[in-house]
Scaffold this motif. Sequence first.
Motif, PDB file in Angstrom:
ATOM      1  N   LYS A 157       0.832  -1.198   0.000  1.00 35.77           N
ATOM      2  CA  LYS A 157       0.000   0.000   0.000  1.00 35.77           C
ATOM      3  C   LYS A 157       0.871   1.254   0.000  1.00 35.77           C
ATOM      4  N   ASN A 159       0.574   5.279   0.701  1.00 37.79           N
ATOM      5  CA  ASN A 159      -0.270   6.283   1.335  1.00 37.79           C
ATOM      6  C   ASN A 159       0.098   7.678   0.838  1.00 37.79           C
ATOM      7  N   ARG A 186      -3.597   4.817  -1.491  1.00 38.15           N
ATOM      8  CA  ARG A 186      -4.595   5.346  -0.569  1.00 38.15           C
ATOM      9  C   ARG A 186      -4.430   6.860  -0.455  1.00 38.15           C
ATOM     10  N   ALA A 231     -10.584   2.835   4.755  1.00 42.64           N
ATOM     11  CA  ALA A 231     -10.639   3.320   3.380  1.00 42.64           C
ATOM     12  C   ALA A 231     -11.886   2.828   2.643  1.00 42.64           C
ATOM     13  N   GLY A 244      -7.864   3.696  -2.768  1.00 43.02           N
ATOM     14  CA  GLY A 244      -8.674   3.910  -1.578  1.00 43.02           C
ATOM     15  C   GLY A 244      -8.712   5.374  -1.186  1.00 43.02           C
TER      16      GLY A 244
END
Length: 334
Positions: A157, A159, A186, A231, A244
């Motif tokens: 992931k 961010n 995200r 999310a 997300g």
Amino acid sequence: MSKNRIDYLRISLIDRCNFKCVYCMPEGKTISYALQENWLSVDELINLVESVFIPLGFRKFRLTGGEPLLRPDVITLIRAIAALSGTEDLSLTTNAYRLADMADSLYQAGLRRINISLDSLQPETFERITGGQGRTRWQKVWTGIQAAHRVGFSPLKLNVVVISGVNDSEILELAALTLNQAWHVRFIEFMPIGNQDLFQSKGWIDSACLQQQIRSRWGLITASIQGYGPADVFKIPEAKGTIGFISQMSDCFCDRCNRMRLSADGWLRPCLLNETGQINLRQALRQKQSVQDIRDQVAALLVAKDTIHFKARDSGTTAASTALYSRTMSQIGG
């Protein structure tokens, strides 16, 4: 009070970082760090996880900082937590600056999920956000991301804290990272946590605006995935990864919260922005309180955990409305 099952603990391993991101450690901010002897030791952390949190139903653990990869014994700790029979999920959040050299060791220790802060794909903008000099940090982080992908971390992931006038022009470029790789980007709404001057000057961008940009370019469909976070997850049609949106400013998700936070120096807090009722577990351990007594204290805090959004607290209607934003994210445990 929370009606959700609280089963997710975010553990801050260290309260300092090798970056000075503008949304986390604003320039000119005076920060008081915990003394190293006041950090919870590996033995203390394992004792708490195994004897207190797992018996109370915690099954998911995320290691955070500051920057957790600065902690010398992080591999030892990961190996120990991963080996516990009650651990269903173990993950880590990092800025990835040291990740290229550590990715394989982290994976071999039992870590499988990792979140990486990547707020820009432009080296100059990245340096501006992270408080660096020159253009060297971005390449180190990008190399770390590639190493994590190569080793096999999944999901991987990325961010992105979206700041108006700083990195908001890169939304499509960042979203495009999900097209050909099974990466999960995200986008996080910018929050006022110890960064009031920057927040007031830049404000925040609604997730709905970001969604519309991406939808207009490629389209967006709802993604059905297993996850433990707040999310709202979508994907570009035919993309390998997902996108997300964490919308804590525009869409309160406090009533769905399933987590608590343990600071590097042992304070257990029910909420990112609420210190009401916090427990000093380091003190309890070092004063030789019984495991049962500590477990009872944590159980009481679980019951007392409220679901009041920080905007309600700001109104002064609750006891938690005082001095919410005086600490930085690095001190809280991101």
